[in-house]
Motif scaffolding. Structure first.
Motif, mmCIF file in Angstrom:
data_model
loop_
_atom_site.group_PDB
_atom_site.id
_atom_site.type_symbol
_atom_site.label_atom_id
_atom_site.label_comp_id
_atom_site.label_asym_id
_atom_site.label_seq_id
_atom_site.Cartn_x
_atom_site.Cartn_y
_atom_site.Cartn_z
ATOM 1 N N LEU A 31 0.803 -1.222 0.000
ATOM 2 C CA LEU A 31 0.000 0.000 0.000
ATOM 3 C C LEU A 31 0.834 1.268 0.000
ATOM 4 O O LEU A 31 0.348 2.334 -0.378
ATOM 5 C CB LEU A 31 -0.944 -0.009 1.210
ATOM 6 C CG LEU A 31 -1.997 -1.123 1.163
ATOM 7 C CD1 LEU A 31 -2.793 -1.171 2.445
ATOM 8 C CD2 LEU A 31 -2.935 -0.929 -0.023
ATOM 9 N N ARG A 35 0.883 5.606 -6.017
ATOM 10 C CA ARG A 35 -0.464 5.523 -6.582
ATOM 11 C C ARG A 35 -0.455 6.371 -7.846
ATOM 12 O O ARG A 35 -0.194 7.549 -7.780
ATOM 13 C CB ARG A 35 -1.505 6.083 -5.619
ATOM 14 C CG ARG A 35 -1.781 5.209 -4.444
ATOM 15 C CD ARG A 35 -2.896 4.227 -4.724
ATOM 16 N NE ARG A 35 -3.064 3.308 -3.605
ATOM 17 C CZ ARG A 35 -3.687 2.133 -3.678
ATOM 18 N NH1 ARG A 35 -4.207 1.736 -4.811
ATOM 19 N NH2 ARG A 35 -3.805 1.386 -2.631
ATOM 20 N N ALA B 56 0.673 0.841 -6.692
ATOM 21 C CA ALA B 56 -0.029 0.102 -5.645
ATOM 22 C C ALA B 56 -1.270 -0.580 -6.206
ATOM 23 O O ALA B 56 -1.599 -1.698 -5.823
ATOM 24 C CB ALA B 56 -0.401 1.039 -4.509
ATOM 25 N N ALA C 336 8.537 -0.990 0.635
ATOM 26 C CA ALA C 336 7.797 -0.222 -0.369
ATOM 27 C C ALA C 336 8.563 1.027 -0.779
ATOM 28 O O ALA C 336 8.596 1.391 -1.958
ATOM 29 C CB ALA C 336 6.418 0.153 0.149
#
Lengths: 216, 467, 354
Positions: A31, A35, B56, C336
């Motif tokens: 996550l 994005r 994502a 990430a």
């Protein structure tokens, strides 16, 4: 250290640690990625928000696909709900959760727990039967089978323990707790994470389609 | 009273157009560029492309598949062929492996225990993401996790472009568009020639290169080198509407082989002149020709900041529908029973459902929906460039039968389509199956049912008398 | 009482009739789960049995085992059996003390070498100084005494499994009899204390058959320790129906509901309490409203709190799980962020090459 002491002690302890660390690692590891923004103008100003409803509406396939999906959807829900009810509804589990979190609630009568647990196991067997009988549809990999076994084991051993059938109770209980520990260790690295992913994966496509004005 | 179309014999029938294209497409295979890079470089470039393009969203979708098998129920290729390799889930397997090895949260572990990617893996991927996926999105409608397989396939096409693994016909057209800006030999000259032909033979005026106009209309190579009726019909409708419109010779091509092949830098190269032209002429509306993938190339492309643009982008059927709803399309009633096939890119992946139906309503059409319709309709099987791939012939032919049965079930005598690729695929299917149904284009149908009215500049009398 | 008289002579001298004697044999046989056909042979053997020498060593113990045995009955045949054995050494019951007592023990060991029964209660500290008798450490005395014994019976959970002294943190480094003695047959009769009938039943079995009774995997006679308390507990129907007392004073407690939630270890405890009961069958802990503490099981002191049900976790997990969550978060976010920079580099390289 007896098997039960090992199961209730270090085994379940470390498996919980791995469960929690693994889940959060995997969730954040995905996550926190970038994005991509959708720069195109939405069809309607409120479209984006309507997309979130797919998180719930996808709970049941659209009528268009009913015939093909009905059996599996029903079996899968039966399995999920029966398992959930047993996991949160029988006294020993509530005791365990209470010792971890302090929260507790009234329990189901034991006979009902056994009955629902049996339903869970039968529906799980129905699902694997279908998976094995239609390989071209399921494209199953090793992970699918391992997951099935690791979910069935606590169900089966739990039923045996709870109903006091099979080996001596303390042995059966130890085996049950160990099977849960193995499941916990497997969980974060398997498709079982769909328990968390579904919210995001549904919301993402819901938004993408709602952006264009298409209801799913 | 409907206008007599005086174009009999001026332009070929669509059946002839289709045959002409079929032979042209056949020649494309020889024109495809050959790979020039080493295997290792090609593999690395594919991997790098996926790394760069995976956000994502893609990662979540790759993580979310639970192998429930429901996508197979929605996919026309799987249903037609019954072969497990066409299951939509399979289209994610290689991508997932690359993602897990390169940017997934446990990548150090996966790098240890999974096999590295070989060129052979990418070669095998080619059939899955080109031949057997039209990015129609139907699988997403049934997936309980809501995985957008089509967008994952799109990224993989991008990766295969980097690996020099675009299928021959698409590679040839991509190269042509990269070098010439157009495809199938179309060009600004071809546009002007067609415009002249239409003016001289049909008496219909097409304003080209006006310095300023309210509405900018796009054409497409199919119309310019084959289906002249398409451009003619467009012009007649625009003139009937009496809008201030033009076609720009420096930005007229709807078809985007950057998008179709997966070459997104070519996509941008094709889109920029169109956007620039529309801005230059101060257009308020950009009307896209009946070319399905042009809708996601322009209106819905996430990399194009349409919010900042001063004009609306609409698809032809969308524009016609708006006009019909506003009462500005004066149409005569149409005979016969009709059904409508939503192109995947404008319907399920575009949201323009109501407008084409409004058009048919304005023609008082005896309309019946397909059994699976709107966002649930079946793809015709020929989109996303698949119509061009000879290797995919069986895939197209078999999956088209699903569509054929759907139309037959309605009892309609005509199926209306609004996308050149769909139309070509329908035509191919009609011929191969000796199908007794008519296939009609929405804009051509509208043009054939205009109530002729003197309107603002642009309309000329019939019978070829020039203005 | 001369050492050489038989049990038969002793019983007759006490006024026990032949009939009562046979009844005792039948009861004992049944209690030891021996077939009825053995009763005549058992009666004959007992009739002829010579008084066996028994040495009882008490180490780190509370004397509860002896108390249970001696306290638990009005004059009964069990008592007579106990009287019958030649108890040559027992701290609490013997008349002698000091050097004389030790000499009596040594003499019995010499005279009956290879034949005497060694009973032990209490755990043994491996740090010798923590418990000595007459200057001899428990460890040495046990090894010494076991060397020529016919068999060793570890009476009570302390001797059988280490018991209370061995509970964390085990300050005396206590161990059980079977941790020290490995070359002799050992019968464990655990319990805190054991049921008296278990002790006398084993002795009777040994006297009549000359063998040890069938033992389970923990060395306990199956006749007394082969069944779960849970399976014989009269409150089991309430367990099955899910009716539990939540506190010691609530409605459930007063109605005699199952004590699982109040920590009863019945399901994992193997003993005869639920059917043989205590004080001549008067009651047992559960009947008195307190959960079984599983006192016949190894390590029961450390197996979770007495009032913690079996299902409750045994780990101080809260803080450790919170730490795990933080570690996971850091690792995940870190992974990430690294992936993002990798992406940016690739995207930049791609853009540069265009």
């Amino acid at each position: 250290m007896s098997l039960l002491e090992f199961a209730r002690g270090p085994a379940i302890h470390w498996s919980l640690v791995i469960l929690v660390a693994g889940i959060i690692w995997r969730l954040l590891g995905v996550l926190v990625l970038t994005r991509g923004a959708d720069l195109s103008r939405p069809r309607d100003a409120f479209g984006n928000f309507k997309g979130y409803r797919t998180v719930f509406s996808r709970a049941w396939p659209n009528g268009e696909f009913t015939t093909a999906t009905r059996y599996q959807t029903i079996m899968a829900y039966l399995f999920h709900f029966a398992t959930l009810i047993v996991v949160v509804g029988i006294t020993p589990h509530i005791e365990f959760i209470e010792s971890l979190t302090g929260a507790s609630w009234p329990a189901l009568p034991n006979a009902l727990g056994v009955a629902i647990g049996t339903i869970a196991l039968i529906s799980l067997i129905a699902l694997i039967g279908r998976r094995i009988s239609k390989p071209e549809i399921y494209c199953s990999n090793l992970g699918d089978y391992i997951t099935w076994v690791l979910i069935a084991a606590p169900l089966l051993t739990g039923l045996m323990t709870f109903a006091h059938i099979g080996p001596r109770y303390e042995t059966m209980l130890a085996i049950h707790i160990l099977s849960v520990a193995v499941l916990f260790v497997w969980f974060p690295f398997s498709k079982l994470m769909h328990a968390f992913w579904f919210v995001f994966s549904r919301a993402q496509s819901g938004l993408a389609y709602a952006h264009k004005g298409v209801r799913i | 009273m409907s206008t007599q179309v005086t174009t009999a014999g001026v332009f070929p029938s669509f059946e002839q157009v289709f045959q002409g294209f079929a032979s042209q497409i056949g020649m494309l295979r020889q024109m495809a560029p050959k790979p020039t890079l080493t295997d290792e470089v090609r593999v690395q470039r594919a991997i790098d492309t996926l790394i760069a393009e995976t956000n994502a969203d893609e990662a979540v979708w790759l993580e979310s598949c639970i192998h429930c098998g429901q996508c197979t129920t929605a996919c026309h290729y799987f249903q037609a062929m019954g072969d497990s390799k066409y299951a939509p889930m399979r289209k994610m397997e290689l991508y997932r492996r690359i993602y897990q090895r390169e940017i997934g949260p446990f990548r150090w572990w996966y790098k240890l225990i999974t096999r590295p990617i070989k060129l052979k893996d990418l070669e095998e991927l080619q059939e899955l993401v080109y031949d057997s996926c039209s990015e129609c999105g139907r699988c997403t409608m049934v997936c309980p996790m809501g995985i957008d397989t089509a967008s994952l396939v799109h990224h993989q096409r991008s990766a295969l472009v980097a690996a020099e693994l675009v299928p021959a016909e698409l590679a040839a057209l991509r190269q042509e568009q990269k070098q010439m800006g157009t495809v199938f030999g179309s060009s600004a000259e071809a546009l002007l020639k067609m415009v002249a032909t239409i003016r001289e033979q049909c008496g219909v005026e097409i304003p080209v290169d006006k310095p300023a106009a309210e509405v900018m209309v796009l054409s497409s190579a199919v119309d310019l080198v084959g289906n002249g009726n398409g451009l003619l019909a467009t012009a007649r409708v625009m003139n009937h509407l009496g809008v201030d419109w033009t076609i720009c010779s420096d930005g007229f091509e709807s078809a985007n082989f950057g998008l179709l092949s997966g070459d997104m830098s070519l996509w941008r190269k094709q889109v920029e002149p169109i956007v620039a032209a529309a801005q230059r002429i101060g257009a308020k509306t950009l009307v896209i020709a009946e070319c399905g993938h042009a809708y996601p190339a322009l209106r819905w492309n996430p990399m194009l900041k349409s919010d900042a643009l001063p004009f609306d982008m609409v698809y032809m059927s969308e524009y016609l529908g708006r006009m019909a709803k506003a009462g500005r399309l004066k149409l005569t009633p149409i005979e016969g029973k009709f059904t409508y096939h939503d192109p995947c890119k404008t319907g399920r992946r575009g949201g323009a459902f109501d407008e084409p139906r409004a058009v048919l309503k304005a023609m008082d059409a005896d309309f019946v929906e397909l059994p699976s319709n709107k966002e649930y309709n079946w793809c015709c099987g020929g989109g996303a460039g698949i119509f061009l791939l000879e290797r995919a012939t069986k895939l197209r032919d078999e999956s088209f039968k699903i569509k054929l049965n759907q139309v037959n079930a309605t009892g309609a005598s005509t199926v209306v389509v609004s996308c050149a690729s769909c139309r070509l695929n329908f035509e191919a299917g009609r011929v191969k199956n000796h199908w007794d149904k008519e296939v009609a284009s929405l804009v051509e149908l509208v043009a054939d049912h205009l109530i002729d009215q003197p309107a603002a500049a642009g309309t000329t009398p019939r019978q070829g008398v020039s203005a | 009482m001369a050492r050489d008289s038989t049990l038969g002579e002793l019983l007759r001298s006490q006024g026990v009739s032949r009939r009562a004697f046979l009844k005792f044999c039948t009861t004992t046989a049944s209690v030891m789960a021996l077939p009825a056909s053995l009763v005549p042979a058992m009666a004959d053997a007992l009739e002829q049995a010579k008084r066996p020498s028994v040495i009882w060593l008490s180490f780190q113990e509370c004397t509860g085992c002896t108390e249970a045995l001696t306290r638990s009955h009005a004059p009964t045949l069990e008592g007579l059996i106990f009287d019958f054995i030649s108890l040559d050494y027992h701290h609490t019951l013997q008349a002698a003390s000091g050097r004389a007592a030790e000499e009596a023990r040594e003499e019995a060991m010499r005279e009956h070498a290879g034949q005497y029964l060694l009973l032990v209660d209490g755990s043994i500290p491996t740090v010798k100084a923590y418990s000595t008798i007459a200057g001899i450490s428990n460890l040495d005395m046990l090894k010494d005494s076991a060397a020529n014994a016919a068999a060793v019976i570890a009476v009570g959970t302390c001797a059988a499994y280490g018991g209370l002294p061995m509970a964390a943190p085990n300050p005396t480094s206590a161990v059980s009899v079977s941790d020290i003695v490995s070359d002799k047959p050992i019968i464990n009769i655990p319990g805190c204390p054991p049921i008296p009938l278990a002790m006398t039943g084993v002795i009777a079995h040994y006297l009549t058959l000359g063998t040890l009774p069938a033992l389970d995997h923990l060395g306990r006679p199956q006749a007394f320790f082969g069944e779960n308390i849970h399976d014989r507990c009269y409150r089991r129907p309430f367990y099955d129906r899910g009716l539990f007392a939540e506190t010691f004073d609530d409605e459930g407690a007063r109605k005699g509901w199952c004590l699982y939630k109040l920590g009863c270890k019945g399901p994992v405890a193997y003993n005869a309490c639920a059917h043989v009961k205590w004080n001549q069958g008067v009651s047992f802990p559960i009947q008195s409203g307190h959960g079984c503490i599983g006192c016949s099981e190894p390590g029961f002191w450390d197996a979770g709190g007495i009032y913690e049900s079996i299902a409750r976790g045994q780990f101080g997990t809260g803080p450790q799980i919170a730490t795990a969550a933080l570690v996971g978060a850091a690792a995940g976010a870190g992974a990430a962020l690294l992936a993002r920079s990798k992406k940016e580099k690739k995207a930049a390289a791609h853009a540069a090459s265009e």
